[in-house]
Write a protein that holds these residues in place. Structure first.
Motif, PDB file in Angstrom:
ATOM      1  N   UNK A 280     -43.847  -3.474 -86.449  1.00 29.69           N
ATOM      2  CA  UNK A 280     -42.834  -4.445 -86.713  1.00 29.69           C
ATOM      3  C   UNK A 280     -42.439  -5.482 -87.688  1.00 29.69           C
ATOM      4  N   UNK A 281     -41.611  -5.307 -88.374  1.00 30.74           N
ATOM      5  CA  UNK A 281     -41.230  -5.544 -90.063  1.00 30.74           C
ATOM      6  C   UNK A 281     -41.526  -7.263 -89.519  1.00 30.74           C
ATOM      7  N   UNK A 282     -40.192  -7.694 -88.359  1.00 29.43           N
ATOM      8  CA  UNK A 282     -39.667  -8.179 -88.254  1.00 29.43           C
ATOM      9  C   UNK A 282     -40.887  -9.479 -87.309  1.00 29.43           C
ATOM     10  N   UNK A 283     -42.068  -8.878 -86.050  1.00 31.01           N
ATOM     11  CA  UNK A 283     -42.923  -9.881 -86.446  1.00 31.01           C
ATOM     12  C   UNK A 283     -44.389  -9.101 -87.238  1.00 31.01           C
ATOM     13  N   UNK A 284     -43.910  -8.667 -88.060  1.00 34.68           N
ATOM     14  CA  UNK A 284     -45.570  -8.276 -89.005  1.00 34.68           C
ATOM     15  C   UNK A 284     -46.817  -8.127 -87.388  1.00 34.68           C
ATOM     16  N   UNK A 285     -46.416  -7.021 -87.345  1.00 37.74           N
ATOM     17  CA  UNK A 285     -47.391  -6.563 -86.450  1.00 37.74           C
ATOM     18  C   UNK A 285     -47.253  -5.248 -85.964  1.00 37.74           C
ATOM     19  N   UNK A 286     -47.868  -4.127 -84.806  1.00 39.13           N
ATOM     20  CA  UNK A 286     -47.964  -3.504 -84.861  1.00 39.13           C
ATOM     21  C   UNK A 286     -47.139  -2.971 -83.105  1.00 39.13           C
TER      22      UNK A 286
END
Length: 404
Positions: A280-286
């Motif tokens: 997730x680019x939105x949350x910066x993590x998988x």
């Protein structure tokens, strides 16, 4: 490969829950004309899971089958068939009925509930994941048995709600300090602990199960709880054990690791729903999202990519909802990484919300009895719109009006 040839390859979908069914539907809706096979391990017509802990459990409905005409969609539906292995070099699945070839494979096998060590096979111990589980549990509620629920997560809370509605005596055993400890922070779950007593259920926290035997649950501190039935709701694990030896990449928790188009490490193999994590680019993590909306949204990305039409990576704002103890609870987003919590309304009241911000941009929202907050907050999260924290904290101000 020509578009015509691309549109004639055999797509096989493993898993006939929401994610698998919606993948088949999305393929047809987006114009895929090739053969599609949908394989389900259960013998039942594919069905929706949320009603299992509500209407079906309480005997208000007998089925929650999807309103999908597989014949008219020209989908080959194969039910009651276990898939036991994947041989990507041969482009074949191993099943109890023999090999099934594929050109494109979609993994939609969902998750298995975790079992309580030492309780497997003990009479009266139940899980709640499938239609058969709900059917077996319905008489427990109908006969108003004394019930012990192990785990105060979403499933535990929903089952306890249904059991209290049916008139059962309910004790919920939770190993941590608060309900929903793995899903939400203490700053919002503290008030939720009081919902149990308010409903007439007893919540025991910092309580670990030592032994389960017919008619009783024994805790690690020696307390013995009478139990005509025990319902275990301590989490779930991606149903991916059958992929051992296939070479497909899994994360430490057993989820298939996919890219932004839900493509796995194997060529022409996708994964969708509860069995897959995605960046997730939105949350910066998988993220690994075990909720209904993810199983509804992800298939559209998979279908588009199979057809060569995918434009944007799959990066949704996660969303789920729950009905518990007379309250409608909704959550959107992912609060990890937030630096500010804004409260809207009194958590001791019937309706309130909690909004998590990062640099004044909403990243998550929990709404209890405030569906308008959820709808407006979700749009703010999706757009990455900053808000004024002071205005957002006023429950009389619509969230959309707090946008800067």
């Amino acid at each position: 490969m020509s578009e015509q040839k691309q549109n004639q390859r055999h797509v096989v979908i493993v898993g006939a829950g929401m994610a698998g069914v919606q993948t088949a539907v999305a393929l047809r809706e987006q114009g895929y004309e090739g053969p599609v096979t949908l394989i389900g391990a259960e013998p039942h017509q594919p069905y929706d899971r949320p009603p299992l802990s509500k209407a079906i459990l309480l005997g208000k409905a007998e089925t929650s089958a999807f309103d999908v005409d597989f014949a008219s969609l020209d989908v080959d539906l194969r039910l009651g068939l276990d898939v036991t292995g994947l041989r990507p070099a041969d482009r074949e699945l191993d099943t109890e009925a023999g090999p099934v070839p594929y050109d494109i494979l979609v993994l939609a096998t969902g998750a298995h509930p975790l079992t309580l060590p030492g309780a497997e096979g003990v009479p009266g111990v139940h899980l709640l994941r499938t239609l058969d589980d709900a059917v077996r549990l319905a008489p427990v509620l109908e006969n108003r048995h004394t019930v012990v629920v192990v785990g105060a997560g979403w499933i535990g809370a929903e089952f306890a709600t249904a059991a209290r509605e049916a008139g059962c005596a309910v004790t919920v055993v939770e190993a941590t300090a608060l309900p929903l400890a793995g899903a939400l922070p203490a700053e919002v779950t503290t008030v939720m602990a009081g919902w149990y007593a308010e409903s007439g259920a007893e919540l025991l926290t910092h309580a670990r199960v030592d032994t389960v035997r017919p008619g009783a649950v024994v805790l690690a501190d020696g307390r013995e709880l009478p139990a005509d039935a025990v319902v275990v709701g301590i989490g779930a694990r991606p149903a991916t054990a059958w992929l051992a030896g296939s070479g497909i990449a899994l994360d430490p928790g057993g989820a298939v690791t996919a890219d932004g188009r839900l493509r796995t490490s194997l060529p022409e193999v996708y994964a969708v729903g509860d069995c897959v994590s995605f960046p997730s680019a939105r949350y910066g993590e998988r993220l690994l999202v075990h909720h209904w909306d993810n199983a509804l949204q992800g298939p559209r990305t998979v279908a588009a990519d199979i057809l060569g039409a995918a434009r944007e990576p799959y990066d949704p704002v996660p969303y789920f909802w729950s009905e518990q103890f007379g309250r409608f609870v909704q959550y959107a987003g992912h609060h990890a990484g937030a630096d500010t919590l804004v409260r809207r309304g009194d958590p001791a009241g019937a309706s309130w919300s909690a909004l998590w911000l990062r640099d004044d941009v909403p990243v998550a929202l929990l709404a209890v009895g405030r569906p308008r907050d959820l709808a407006q907050g979700r749009r703010l999260i999706e757009a990455g719109t900053p808000v004024d924290p002071g205005r957002a904290a006023d429950p009389a101000v619509p969230l959309k009006s707090a946008a800067r």
